[in-house]
Design a protein around this motif. Structure first.
Motif, mmCIF file in Angstrom:
data_model
loop_
_atom_site.group_PDB
_atom_site.id
_atom_site.type_symbol
_atom_site.label_atom_id
_atom_site.label_comp_id
_atom_site.label_asym_id
_atom_site.label_seq_id
_atom_site.Cartn_x
_atom_site.Cartn_y
_atom_site.Cartn_z
ATOM 1 N N TYR A 434 0.865 -1.176 0.000
ATOM 2 C CA TYR A 434 0.000 0.000 0.000
ATOM 3 C C TYR A 434 0.904 1.229 0.000
ATOM 4 O O TYR A 434 1.498 1.576 1.020
ATOM 5 N N ASP A 435 1.011 1.869 -1.149
ATOM 6 C CA ASP A 435 1.841 3.069 -1.251
ATOM 7 C C ASP A 435 1.613 3.701 -2.620
ATOM 8 O O ASP A 435 1.921 3.081 -3.646
ATOM 9 N N PRO A 436 1.084 4.925 -2.688
ATOM 10 C CA PRO A 436 0.818 5.560 -3.986
ATOM 11 C C PRO A 436 2.077 5.732 -4.826
ATOM 12 O O PRO A 436 2.030 5.566 -6.049
ATOM 13 N N ALA A 437 3.201 6.065 -4.206
ATOM 14 C CA ALA A 437 4.429 6.285 -4.979
ATOM 15 C C ALA A 437 4.890 4.990 -5.644
ATOM 16 O O ALA A 437 5.302 4.986 -6.808
ATOM 17 N N LEU A 438 4.843 3.882 -4.906
ATOM 18 C CA LEU A 438 5.237 2.600 -5.482
ATOM 19 C C LEU A 438 4.269 2.188 -6.587
ATOM 20 O O LEU A 438 4.697 1.734 -7.657
ATOM 21 N N ALA A 439 2.961 2.325 -6.334
ATOM 22 C CA ALA A 439 1.982 1.973 -7.352
ATOM 23 C C ALA A 439 2.175 2.824 -8.610
ATOM 24 O O ALA A 439 2.069 2.322 -9.735
ATOM 25 N N ASP A 440 2.482 4.119 -8.425
ATOM 26 C CA ASP A 440 2.724 4.992 -9.581
ATOM 27 C C ASP A 440 3.950 4.525 -10.358
ATOM 28 O O ASP A 440 3.957 4.533 -11.595
ATOM 29 N N ARG A 441 4.985 4.130 -9.646
ATOM 30 C CA ARG A 441 6.193 3.656 -10.321
ATOM 31 C C ARG A 441 5.917 2.386 -11.125
ATOM 32 O O ARG A 441 6.382 2.236 -12.259
ATOM 33 N N LEU A 442 5.142 1.498 -10.549
ATOM 34 C CA LEU A 442 4.807 0.265 -11.263
ATOM 35 C C LEU A 442 3.893 0.547 -12.456
ATOM 36 O O LEU A 442 4.035 -0.076 -13.516
ATOM 37 N N ASN A 443 2.978 1.492 -12.297
ATOM 38 C CA ASN A 443 2.125 1.870 -13.419
ATOM 39 C C ASN A 443 2.950 2.457 -14.556
ATOM 40 O O ASN A 443 2.671 2.220 -15.740
ATOM 41 N N ARG A 444 3.973 3.227 -14.202
ATOM 42 C CA ARG A 444 4.832 3.790 -15.243
ATOM 43 C C ARG A 444 5.634 2.690 -15.949
ATOM 44 O O ARG A 444 5.893 2.783 -17.154
ATOM 45 N N VAL A 445 6.028 1.652 -15.203
ATOM 46 C CA VAL A 445 6.692 0.504 -15.844
ATOM 47 C C VAL A 445 5.755 -0.133 -16.864
ATOM 48 O O VAL A 445 6.152 -0.432 -18.003
ATOM 49 N N MET A 446 4.496 -0.331 -16.473
ATOM 50 C CA MET A 446 3.535 -0.931 -17.400
ATOM 51 C C MET A 446 3.255 -0.018 -18.585
ATOM 52 O O MET A 446 3.066 -0.479 -19.713
ATOM 53 N N GLU A 447 3.239 1.284 -18.352
ATOM 54 C CA GLU A 447 3.024 2.218 -19.457
ATOM 55 C C GLU A 447 4.182 2.181 -20.444
ATOM 56 O O GLU A 447 3.983 2.276 -21.665
ATOM 57 N N GLN A 448 5.401 2.031 -19.937
ATOM 58 C CA GLN A 448 6.553 1.907 -20.829
ATOM 59 C C GLN A 448 6.444 0.644 -21.676
ATOM 60 O O GLN A 448 6.725 0.665 -22.884
ATOM 61 N N HIS A 449 6.029 -0.442 -21.070
ATOM 62 C CA HIS A 449 5.835 -1.674 -21.829
ATOM 63 C C HIS A 449 4.695 -1.507 -22.830
ATOM 64 O O HIS A 449 4.751 -2.066 -23.931
ATOM 65 N N ARG A 450 3.681 -0.747 -22.454
ATOM 66 C CA ARG A 450 2.512 -0.578 -23.325
ATOM 67 C C ARG A 450 2.855 0.201 -24.589
ATOM 68 O O ARG A 450 2.224 0.020 -25.630
ATOM 69 N N GLN A 451 3.861 1.090 -24.507
ATOM 70 C CA GLN A 451 4.241 1.873 -25.669
ATOM 71 C C GLN A 451 4.689 0.994 -26.831
ATOM 72 O O GLN A 451 4.513 1.356 -27.996
ATOM 73 N N ALA A 452 5.297 -0.146 -26.498
ATOM 74 C CA ALA A 452 5.728 -1.072 -27.545
ATOM 75 C C ALA A 452 4.725 -2.204 -27.761
ATOM 76 O O ALA A 452 4.973 -3.101 -28.574
ATOM 77 N N ALA A 453 3.614 -2.158 -27.037
ATOM 78 C CA ALA A 453 2.615 -3.221 -27.131
ATOM 79 C C ALA A 453 1.575 -2.898 -28.191
ATOM 80 O O ALA A 453 1.530 -1.792 -28.742
ATOM 81 N N ARG A 454 0.711 -3.851 -28.459
ATOM 82 C CA ARG A 454 -0.339 -3.710 -29.469
ATOM 83 C C ARG A 454 -1.703 -3.886 -28.820
ATOM 84 O O ARG A 454 -1.942 -4.870 -28.125
ATOM 85 N N ARG A 455 -2.586 -2.907 -29.026
ATOM 86 C CA ARG A 455 -3.952 -3.006 -28.501
ATOM 87 C C ARG A 455 -4.718 -4.032 -29.331
ATOM 88 O O ARG A 455 -4.685 -4.007 -30.569
ATOM 89 N N VAL A 456 -5.393 -4.924 -28.659
ATOM 90 C CA VAL A 456 -6.118 -6.000 -29.324
ATOM 91 C C VAL A 456 -7.607 -5.725 -29.229
ATOM 92 O O VAL A 456 -8.148 -5.524 -28.132
ATOM 93 N N SER A 457 -8.275 -5.715 -30.359
ATOM 94 C CA SER A 457 -9.701 -5.400 -30.394
ATOM 95 C C SER A 457 -10.541 -6.672 -30.320
ATOM 96 O O SER A 457 -10.052 -7.786 -30.569
ATOM 97 N N LEU A 458 -11.822 -6.493 -30.016
ATOM 98 C CA LEU A 458 -12.750 -7.622 -29.983
ATOM 99 C C LEU A 458 -12.881 -8.237 -31.365
ATOM 100 O O LEU A 458 -12.924 -9.466 -31.512
ATOM 101 N N ALA A 459 -12.918 -7.377 -32.397
ATOM 102 C CA ALA A 459 -13.054 -7.887 -33.762
ATOM 103 C C ALA A 459 -11.881 -8.802 -34.127
ATOM 104 O O ALA A 459 -12.064 -9.848 -34.760
ATOM 105 N N GLU A 460 -10.669 -8.420 -33.738
ATOM 106 C CA GLU A 460 -9.500 -9.245 -34.045
ATOM 107 C C GLU A 460 -9.599 -10.613 -33.385
ATOM 108 O O GLU A 460 -9.261 -11.635 -33.987
#
Length: 482
Positions: A434-460
């Protein structure tokens, strides 16, 4: 010669009669065996789908199904787990600890109390948790082992006899030479990922090591399907490392074939890491280790608690924690996992979160190292995406990271995945924070990974060729075994 002829005259008619009825004898034996195995499955499996799946296999594949159930379907660990508790490893845990202090976000109070009741462990203040990418984590672990002066306790699922594992062995051997108490625990199945295994190298270097549930004799290996998937390193009973990273060369190769996230832990919650390791070590080596944390009481702002889960006395704890976290979310749930085949209850909980307006974001590898699991995930993902889940497939290399954050305040990191194996069969260790700073840091890690990721649609997902969708559906039928 006369004795042989006499024996033949006496027993030949009886043997002829028996062989004449052998189809009936085999059929009757198979029927009795199937009834016994089915009765055990329906009486002891808590998951109705697992009981149904085993029952189908037992009856549809005579003898083979019964043998497989006897080999990998029977949980023989629970009774031994009760013996461990009786020996005193968990006697000081309050079954209903008061959560002190409470998380800052009031809507997370009930989840924190639930976790306390599940684990029998308090939520501890004063911790510092530092997420590290795999190469940095490996270097930090080796450095910490080299700095150890009292003890080094290491548990891992896979310990490669390769460019990643050998430097760790060298550091462990140096610690032994300094007089440090070193203990290394490797899962019996995970130790086979490397040939030759590291066990001979560890013992040759004088490093005390053992394997969890291991035997080279198949008839003495009744726990083949139960694996210790925990990754825990504790230095001097004051500094810890835990997460999802195995000790394998793929993490540090150039280019790497696998990505992962591990964390360095400082503060009182390191005591929870030690408790988990000590229980597993006592089970495997019959040696009791000290579990008292002796480091500083204040190392950072994070409230944290260790969560041990497995098919023993801790069965179901991780699943309940995930359900509680999903149910507590008011704004956002972010999940990163390499294997996503949740049971129907968890899937429904995520769907309900989407439908009540919570943003649910799920990031999976575009391709995994276990294709059957990926195919099973592709079968259920359309229902989740249809209800509003944002699904991303990460780019290579294979991402083995395991993270979950809720409302930018709560996070869980560790060894557990979102599949039947982690939820019911593996021994896992996670840490809730439980810590906003840690959660924010982890969210930023996921956002960095998301930049190179591909959004997958329901149609696909829905437009996959028929044969692939059929393949995915068949793979999903095997979910209780995956």
């Amino acid at each position: 010669m006369e004795r042989i002829e006499h024996w033949h005259q006496q027993w030949a008619p009886l043997l002829d009669r028996v062989f004449g009825y052998w189809p009936g004898i085999v059929a009757f034996t198979g029927l009795v065996l199937a009834i016994v195995m089915m009765s055990h499955a329906v009486m002891n499996k808590r998951d109705a789908r697992a009981a149904a799946a085993w029952t189908g296999l037992i009856w549809l594949v005579p003898f083979v199904g019964s043998f497989l159930y006897l080999l990998i379907g029977v949980n023989r660990i629970h009774r031994r787990a009760q013996q461990l508790v009786a020996e005193g490893l968990a006697q000081d845990a309050d079954p209903y600890p008061v959560v002190q202090p409470r998380p800052a976000d009031q809507h997370l109070h009930s989840m924190a109390e639930l976790a306390g009741r599940l684990t029998g462990l308090p939520l501890l203040p004063g911790n510092n948790v530092t997420p590290l990418e795999a190469p940095d984590a490996l270097a930090a672990m080796i450095s910490a082992i080299d700095a150890a002066s009292e003890s080094v306790y290491l548990a891992t699922y896979i310990f490669g006899n390769d460019a990643a594992g050998r430097p760790v062995i060298d550091a462990l051997a140096r610690a032994v030479q300094r007089g440090v108490q070193v203990r290394v625990l490797i899962d019996g199945m995970g130790s086979l990922y490397s040939f030759p295994t590291v066990m001979r190298r560890l013992r040759r270097r004088g490093v005390p090591a053992t394997r969890f549930l291991h035997s080279i004799a198949p008839w003495r290996m009744p726990y083949m399907n139960l694996r210790n998937h925990r990754k825990v390193l504790v230095i001097d009973r004051a500094i810890g490392f835990t997460g999802g990273m195995n000790l394998r060369a793929g993490y540090i190769s150039d280019p790497p074939t696998t990505r992962d996230l591990h964390m360095r832990v400082e503060g009182p919650v390191v005591g929870h890491l030690m408790r988990s390791f000590a229980a597993d070590w006592q089970f495997s080596a019959r040696e009791t280790l000290p579990v008292e944390y002796i480091g500083p009481l204040v190392c950072g702002p994070v409230l944290a608690r260790g969560i041990s889960a497995g098919p023993d006395a801790d069965i179901g704890k991780r699943r309940m924690m995930l359900l509680a976290a999903i149910g507590s979310a008011q704004h956002e749930i972010r999940i990163m996992t390499p294997y996503f085949v949740p049971d129907q209850t968890l899937l429904t909980a995520l769907q309900l979160a989407c439908l009540r307006g919570v943003r649910v974001e799920l990031m999976l590898p575009g391709r995994t190292n276990i294709r059957m699991v990926h195919w099973a995930a592709l079968h259920l993902l359309p229902w989740l995406v249809n209800d509003g889940c944002a699904l991303y497939f990460s780019a290579p290399p294979f991402d083995h990271s395991k993270l979950m954050t809720v409302d930018g305040t709560w996070a869980m990191l560790g060894s557990g995945n979102w599949d039947a194996r982690s939820l019911r069969l593996n021994f896992e260790f996670d840490v809730e924070c439980y810590d906003p700073a840690l959660a924010d840091r982890l969210n930023r890690v996921m956002e960095q990974h998301r930049q190179a990721a591909r959004r997958v649609s329901l149609a696909e997902l829905q437009q996959q060729p028929y044969l692939k969708r059929l393949r995915n559906a068949v793979a999903f039928l095997l979910e209780p075994y995956l």
